[in-house]
Design a protein around this motif. Structure first.
Motif, mmCIF file in Angstrom:
data_model
loop_
_atom_site.group_PDB
_atom_site.id
_atom_site.type_symbol
_atom_site.label_atom_id
_atom_site.label_comp_id
_atom_site.label_asym_id
_atom_site.label_seq_id
_atom_site.Cartn_x
_atom_site.Cartn_y
_atom_site.Cartn_z
ATOM 1 N N UNK A 67 0.842 -1.188 0.000
ATOM 2 C CA UNK A 67 0.000 0.000 0.000
ATOM 3 C C UNK A 67 0.881 1.244 0.000
ATOM 4 N N UNK A 68 0.405 2.297 -0.603
ATOM 5 C CA UNK A 68 1.182 3.529 -0.706
ATOM 6 C C UNK A 68 0.478 4.649 0.046
ATOM 7 N N UNK A 69 1.258 5.678 0.350
ATOM 8 C CA UNK A 69 0.712 6.857 1.002
ATOM 9 C C UNK A 69 0.058 7.757 -0.041
ATOM 10 N N UNK A 70 -0.989 8.439 0.365
ATOM 11 C CA UNK A 70 -1.700 9.326 -0.540
ATOM 12 C C UNK A 70 -0.783 10.479 -0.967
ATOM 13 N N UNK A 71 -0.488 10.625 -2.253
ATOM 14 C CA UNK A 71 0.441 11.678 -2.698
ATOM 15 C C UNK A 71 -0.153 13.080 -2.641
ATOM 16 N N UNK A 72 -1.469 13.206 -2.621
ATOM 17 C CA UNK A 72 -2.078 14.527 -2.573
ATOM 18 C C UNK A 72 -1.726 15.243 -1.275
ATOM 19 N N UNK A 73 -1.768 14.522 -0.160
ATOM 20 C CA UNK A 73 -1.432 15.123 1.136
ATOM 21 C C UNK A 73 0.020 15.574 1.139
ATOM 22 N N UNK A 74 0.900 14.747 0.590
ATOM 23 C CA UNK A 74 2.317 15.102 0.551
ATOM 24 C C UNK A 74 2.561 16.336 -0.314
ATOM 25 N N UNK A 75 1.862 16.439 -1.442
ATOM 26 C CA UNK A 75 2.020 17.605 -2.308
ATOM 27 C C UNK A 75 1.527 18.874 -1.626
ATOM 28 N N UNK A 76 0.401 18.783 -0.931
ATOM 29 C CA UNK A 76 -0.125 19.953 -0.232
ATOM 30 C C UNK A 76 0.786 20.384 0.915
ATOM 31 N N UNK A 77 1.340 19.428 1.635
ATOM 32 C CA UNK A 77 2.241 19.761 2.741
ATOM 33 C C UNK A 77 3.546 20.345 2.211
ATOM 34 N N UNK A 78 4.048 19.822 1.100
ATOM 35 C CA UNK A 78 5.251 20.386 0.507
ATOM 36 C C UNK A 78 5.016 21.844 0.111
ATOM 37 N N UNK A 79 3.875 22.116 -0.464
ATOM 38 C CA UNK A 79 3.522 23.501 -0.806
ATOM 39 C C UNK A 79 3.437 24.356 0.455
ATOM 40 N N UNK A 80 2.845 23.830 1.508
ATOM 41 C CA UNK A 80 2.733 24.576 2.775
ATOM 42 C C UNK A 80 4.106 24.845 3.380
ATOM 43 N N UNK A 81 5.033 23.903 3.244
ATOM 44 C CA UNK A 81 6.386 24.104 3.777
ATOM 45 C C UNK A 81 7.082 25.243 3.043
ATOM 46 N N UNK A 82 6.976 25.263 1.720
ATOM 47 C CA UNK A 82 7.612 26.320 0.932
ATOM 48 C C UNK A 82 7.008 27.684 1.251
ATOM 49 N N UNK A 83 5.696 27.754 1.329
ATOM 50 C CA UNK A 83 5.042 29.019 1.659
ATOM 51 C C UNK A 83 5.404 29.451 3.078
ATOM 52 N N UNK A 84 5.441 28.499 4.012
ATOM 53 C CA UNK A 84 5.821 28.818 5.385
ATOM 54 C C UNK A 84 7.246 29.327 5.494
ATOM 55 N N UNK A 85 8.150 28.754 4.699
ATOM 56 C CA UNK A 85 9.537 29.234 4.705
ATOM 57 C C UNK A 85 9.615 30.676 4.223
ATOM 58 N N UNK A 86 8.919 30.981 3.142
ATOM 59 C CA UNK A 86 8.914 32.349 2.632
ATOM 60 C C UNK A 86 8.289 33.324 3.609
ATOM 61 N N UNK A 87 7.202 32.922 4.236
ATOM 62 C CA UNK A 87 6.525 33.782 5.207
ATOM 63 C C UNK A 87 7.408 34.029 6.430
ATOM 64 N N UNK A 88 8.103 33.000 6.891
ATOM 65 C CA UNK A 88 9.001 33.155 8.038
ATOM 66 C C UNK A 88 10.159 34.088 7.704
ATOM 67 N N UNK A 89 10.740 33.922 6.525
ATOM 68 C CA UNK A 89 11.829 34.810 6.116
ATOM 69 C C UNK A 89 11.348 36.261 6.041
ATOM 70 N N UNK A 90 10.162 36.474 5.484
ATOM 71 C CA UNK A 90 9.597 37.824 5.386
ATOM 72 C C UNK A 90 9.340 38.408 6.775
ATOM 73 N N UNK A 91 8.796 37.599 7.680
ATOM 74 C CA UNK A 91 8.521 38.083 9.042
ATOM 75 C C UNK A 91 9.813 38.439 9.773
ATOM 76 N N UNK A 92 10.871 37.660 9.564
ATOM 77 C CA UNK A 92 12.140 37.972 10.221
ATOM 78 C C UNK A 92 12.766 39.238 9.653
ATOM 79 N N UNK A 93 12.624 39.466 8.351
ATOM 80 C CA UNK A 93 13.130 40.707 7.755
ATOM 81 C C UNK A 93 12.342 41.901 8.292
ATOM 82 N N UNK A 94 11.017 41.753 8.410
ATOM 83 C CA UNK A 94 10.221 42.835 8.990
ATOM 84 C C UNK A 94 10.603 43.091 10.445
ATOM 85 N N UNK A 95 10.908 42.035 11.180
ATOM 86 C CA UNK A 95 11.352 42.187 12.570
ATOM 87 C C UNK A 95 12.669 42.954 12.631
ATOM 88 N N UNK A 96 13.569 42.662 11.708
ATOM 89 C CA UNK A 96 14.845 43.379 11.661
ATOM 90 C C UNK A 96 14.627 44.858 11.362
#
Length: 114
Positions: A67-96
């Motif tokens: 049996x395999x893991x559902x790839x849709x969940x993995x794709x959505x989480x990968x997208x969330x990780x990338x967006x979260x990384x960008x948002x965190x970098x932006x928030x840290x720059x604003x903090x600076x």
């Protein structure tokens, strides 16, 4: 037993994120939000479960028919990780920038200056 360990780890991550969000330091608040979002991603991946299907290459005898893991969940989480990384970098720059302008990143001091 595995589900209990997973629930304990996710609960600890959410508690740590909540603890950091409630601090006075803006950087800790940003990291708290990041930890909460990443723990939500871990939760989504672990709850994605097995789809029960057979991988495409499994028909040729290479996949073993497991049996395999559902790839849709993995794709959505990968997208969330990338967006979260960008948002965190932006928030840290604003903090600076806030630190450059006001000389502090303490939320109470920033509230008094406004």
């Amino acid at each position: 037993m595995t589900q209990f360990v997973l629930a304990a780890v996710l609960g600890t991550l959410f508690a740590l994120g909540t603890f950091l969000v409630l601090r006075r330091d803006v950087v800790r608040v940003v990291w708290g939000v990041t930890i909460i979002s990443q723990s939500a991603n871990v939760y989504l991946v672990t709850m994605g479960g097995l789809s029960g299907g057979v991988p495409v290459l499994g028909h040729g005898g290479h996949g073993g028919g497991h049996a395999v893991t559902d790839p849709l969940v993995q794709a959505l989480v990968l997208t969330a990780i990338v967006i979260g990384f960008g948002t965190t970098a932006f928030a840290l720059v604003l903090t600076y920038r806030v630190y450059q302008e006001h000389g502090t990143i303490d939320l109470l001091e920033l509230g008094e200056k406004a």
